[in-house]
Design a protein around this motif. Sequence first.
Motif, PDB file in Angstrom:
ATOM      1  N   HIS A 207     136.760  82.894 -70.980  1.00 49.40           N
ATOM      2  CA  HIS A 207     135.624  83.333 -70.173  1.00 49.40           C
ATOM      3  C   HIS A 207     134.366  82.613 -70.645  1.00 49.40           C
ATOM      4  CE1 HIS A 207     132.448  86.264 -68.977  1.00 49.40           C
ATOM      5  NE2 HIS A 207     133.221  86.449 -67.932  1.00 49.40           N
ATOM      6  N   SER A 277     127.271  90.055 -70.096  1.00 47.24           N
ATOM      7  CA  SER A 277     128.443  90.124 -69.210  1.00 47.24           C
ATOM      8  C   SER A 277     128.501  91.413 -68.394  1.00 47.24           C
ATOM      9  CB  SER A 277     129.784  89.948 -69.931  1.00 47.24           C
ATOM     10  OG  SER A 277     129.894  88.630 -70.402  1.00 47.24           O
ATOM     11  N   PRO A 279     126.019  95.380 -67.774  1.00 45.94           N
ATOM     12  CA  PRO A 279     124.769  96.043 -68.165  1.00 45.94           C
ATOM     13  C   PRO A 279     124.891  96.851 -69.456  1.00 45.94           C
ATOM     14  CG  PRO A 279     125.586  96.898 -66.048  1.00 45.94           C
ATOM     15  CD  PRO A 279     126.529  95.825 -66.473  1.00 45.94           C
ATOM     16  N   GLU A 298     119.574  91.425 -75.073  1.00 47.08           N
ATOM     17  CA  GLU A 298     120.426  91.363 -73.880  1.00 47.08           C
ATOM     18  C   GLU A 298     120.058  90.155 -73.034  1.00 47.08           C
ATOM     19  OE1 GLU A 298     120.433  94.763 -71.244  1.00 47.08           O
ATOM     20  OE2 GLU A 298     122.195  94.005 -70.197  1.00 47.08           O
ATOM     21  N   ARG A 299     121.097  89.499 -72.534  1.00 49.61           N
ATOM     22  CA  ARG A 299     120.892  88.320 -71.694  1.00 49.61           C
ATOM     23  C   ARG A 299     121.750  88.423 -70.450  1.00 49.61           C
ATOM     24  NH1 ARG A 299     125.396  87.294 -70.562  1.00 49.61           N
ATOM     25  NH2 ARG A 299     126.981  86.322 -71.768  1.00 49.61           N
ATOM     26  N   GLY A 301     123.926  86.217 -67.396  1.00 50.37           N
ATOM     27  CA  GLY A 301     124.467  84.955 -66.909  1.00 50.37           C
ATOM     28  C   GLY A 301     125.683  85.220 -66.078  1.00 50.37           C
ATOM     29  N   MET A 302     126.295  84.153 -65.631  1.00 52.21           N
ATOM     30  CA  MET A 302     127.538  84.283 -64.886  1.00 52.21           C
ATOM     31  C   MET A 302     128.320  82.979 -64.957  1.00 52.21           C
ATOM     32  SD  MET A 302     125.646  84.652 -61.217  1.00 52.21           S
ATOM     33  CE  MET A 302     127.113  85.144 -60.348  1.00 52.21           C
ATOM     34  N   THR A 303     129.589  83.048 -64.593  1.00 54.02           N
ATOM     35  CA  THR A 303     130.451  81.877 -64.684  1.00 54.02           C
ATOM     36  C   THR A 303     129.823  80.660 -64.000  1.00 54.02           C
ATOM     37  OG1 THR A 303     132.362  83.323 -64.729  1.00 54.02           O
ATOM     38  CG2 THR A 303     132.772  81.041 -64.144  1.00 54.02           C
ATOM     39  N   ASP A 382     123.861  89.176 -57.175  1.00 46.54           N
ATOM     40  CA  ASP A 382     123.328  90.324 -57.922  1.00 46.54           C
ATOM     41  C   ASP A 382     121.980  90.715 -57.334  1.00 46.54           C
ATOM     42  OD1 ASP A 382     125.352  90.602 -59.929  1.00 46.54           O
ATOM     43  OD2 ASP A 382     124.567  88.793 -60.875  1.00 46.54           O
ATOM     44  N   ARG A 397     124.967  95.267 -57.829  1.00 41.58           N
ATOM     45  CA  ARG A 397     125.643  94.044 -57.432  1.00 41.58           C
ATOM     46  C   ARG A 397     125.868  94.047 -55.929  1.00 41.58           C
ATOM     47  NH1 ARG A 397     128.094  95.665 -62.045  1.00 41.58           N
ATOM     48  NH2 ARG A 397     129.730  96.696 -60.879  1.00 41.58           N
ATOM     49  N   ASN A 408     135.443  91.034 -64.855  1.00 44.39           N
ATOM     50  CA  ASN A 408     135.242  91.374 -63.449  1.00 44.39           C
ATOM     51  C   ASN A 408     136.541  91.767 -62.769  1.00 44.39           C
ATOM     52  OD1 ASN A 408     132.677  90.596 -63.823  1.00 44.39           O
ATOM     53  ND2 ASN A 408     132.799  88.723 -62.626  1.00 44.39           N
TER      54      ASN A 408
HETATM   55  P1  AMP Z   1     131.048  86.537 -64.964  1.00 48.22           P
HETATM   56  O1  AMP Z   1     131.034  85.459 -63.949  1.00 48.22           O
HETATM   57  O2  AMP Z   1     132.392  87.071 -65.263  1.00 48.22           O
HETATM   58  O3  AMP Z   1     130.320  86.134 -66.190  1.00 48.22           O
HETATM   59  O4  AMP Z   1     130.254  87.784 -64.347  1.00 48.22           O
HETATM   60  C1  AMP Z   1     128.929  87.598 -63.937  1.00 48.22           C
HETATM   61  C2  AMP Z   1     128.337  88.902 -63.495  1.00 48.22           C
HETATM   62  O5  AMP Z   1     128.252  89.804 -64.585  1.00 48.22           O
HETATM   63  C3  AMP Z   1     126.924  88.732 -63.028  1.00 48.22           C
HETATM   64  O6  AMP Z   1     126.857  88.255 -61.695  1.00 48.22           O
HETATM   65  C4  AMP Z   1     126.373  90.122 -63.195  1.00 48.22           C
HETATM   66  O7  AMP Z   1     126.736  90.936 -62.091  1.00 48.22           O
HETATM   67  C5  AMP Z   1     127.106  90.619 -64.429  1.00 48.22           C
HETATM   68  N1  AMP Z   1     126.291  90.527 -65.636  1.00 48.22           N
HETATM   69  C6  AMP Z   1     126.267  89.596 -66.584  1.00 48.22           C
HETATM   70  N2  AMP Z   1     125.384  89.895 -67.555  1.00 48.22           N
HETATM   71  C7  AMP Z   1     124.817  91.059 -67.202  1.00 48.22           C
HETATM   72  C8  AMP Z   1     123.830  91.908 -67.782  1.00 48.22           C
HETATM   73  N3  AMP Z   1     123.256  91.616 -68.944  1.00 48.22           N
HETATM   74  N4  AMP Z   1     123.503  93.033 -67.111  1.00 48.22           N
HETATM   75  C9  AMP Z   1     124.090  93.348 -65.936  1.00 48.22           C
HETATM   76  N5  AMP Z   1     125.025  92.606 -65.344  1.00 48.22           N
HETATM   77  C10 AMP Z   1     125.385  91.475 -65.966  1.00 48.22           C
END
Ligand code: AMP
Length: 502
Positions: A207, A277, A279, A298-299, A301-303, A382, A397, A408
């Motif tokens: 991941h 990843s 909340p 806290e940060r 991001g997403m794939t 998001d 979301r 996810n």
């Molecule tokens: P992934 O692609 O598996 O990394 O999932 C990405 C999704 O995780 C994002 O589009 C958000 O919906 C969620 N996400 C990642 N970090 C956070 C965070 N700190 N708070 C809330 N949601 C998050």
Amino acid sequence: MNGSLFAALSAGKDLERTALISGWERPLSYGALFAASARMANRLVELGVAPGDRIAVQTGKSAETLILYLAALRAGAVYLPLNTDYTPAEVSYFLGDAEPALFVVDPAATQAGEALVAPIGARLATLGTDGKSGTLIEGIDALPATFADVPRTADDLAAILYTSGTTGRSKGAMLTHGNLLSNARTLIDAWRFTAADELLHALPIYHTHGLFVATNVALLAGATIRLLPRFEPDAIFRGLETATVLMGVPTFYTRLLADPRLSRERTKGVRLFVSGSAPLLAETHRAWEAATGHRILERYGMTETNMNASNPYEGERRPGTVGPALPGVSIRIVEEATRTPLPAGQIGMIEVKGPNVFKGYWRMPEKTAAELKEDGWFITGDLGQLSVDGYLEIVGRGKDLVITGGLNVYPKEVETEIDALDGVAESAVIGVPDPDFGEAVTAVVVRAPGSAISESEIREALAARLARFKLPKRVLFVEALPRNSMGKVQKNLLRENALAAT
Ligand code: AMP
């Protein structure tokens, strides 16, 4: 100019310094890591891997898997990690879509692997987690410990990571060397990483969080990674004796908070706790500070985008927010239908832009065009709002997604499997707040007339079809699903009822 991620990772390193330790064993110096990855790159070439070829990898978490990742970068191949929980039925879709030249599995999965590569004409290789087993490393010491790295431009692909689609079809996010390198550099600065750091690494490496945020950042900084096979409190507490940084999903923090060993004393050597990843509840943030004296950073991001926003290293870490946009990254909130930018304090769709944003979805030009706009903005799916001083708060979301333990789960995929079972009329899958997993996958099922199908029968039937993390933790039964006037299932009502029932 060579824009290869590996070229940057390997430049100017202290070759004596420990790069990787597998738990408390087998420390590998940077020099040894580079030699091992050169040998592995030679092995890949021997197996016919050419620049641009995909290498699909479904192996356990180990130093060897990370060596394979580095070797893929060096050989100019495209690394494609797969969740180790995926069933053969799920993997066959990814292989058919990505058409890798090579598929690497654990030696125990050789038979299943052979059946999977046969239809696509790929080669199969194996790699164990003990540093000794697998066809990829048999006799590897005889291969040269040097390799002529294949030059890459910043725009060349480094990896494809699949992220499931709401319609059930998974999408392969194409990440370039430039995407990964720019984000790693940004995070090193933002989080003050140096070669003196020791990262306690307990995240999965299939991941973006464990592979790119954790591994790329630590290796680019010349730091040491202590690689744990999984999150396990005893090992975490032992690791905290020497670690300076822990990166985790919120579940790590809630589990450690429930452990009586957590204290200021046991975390005193750590300079940074990162969460992402999913909340992190403001409540968890406060409880952690009370127990340890540390404020979790806290940060967000997403794939598809790597990291977009982060609370500051110095300055206010605001609970319930993911902080301001990272340097070089732009974040805006827009009205969903028109994409008109909204002012601070208004909730809308989060869009991001920057060198971190991916190149598009593998062989899906229409999906790419729909989400990655020509003006460079990526529509994240998001929903959120920005404060007047630029802190981003994610409020929900848009995509119909459940995040459980940082992974996810797309309800549609689970619903499709449940609906296919005899005795089921229809189903809806929702995420129900859960102190341990963030959200627990919960199925609400309408039985077919005359059927008496039970919770355990449904769970058992799904276990053969779906990865474990996607299995419903609970199955609730109802007479009918609530629907609005447009015929859409009202999942908000289901969530309220499910919460009341638990
Ligand atoms: P992934 O692609 O598996 O990394 O999932 C990405 C999704 O995780 C994002 O589009 C958000 O919906 C969620 N996400 C990642 N970090 C956070 C965070 N700190 N708070 C809330 N949601 C998050």
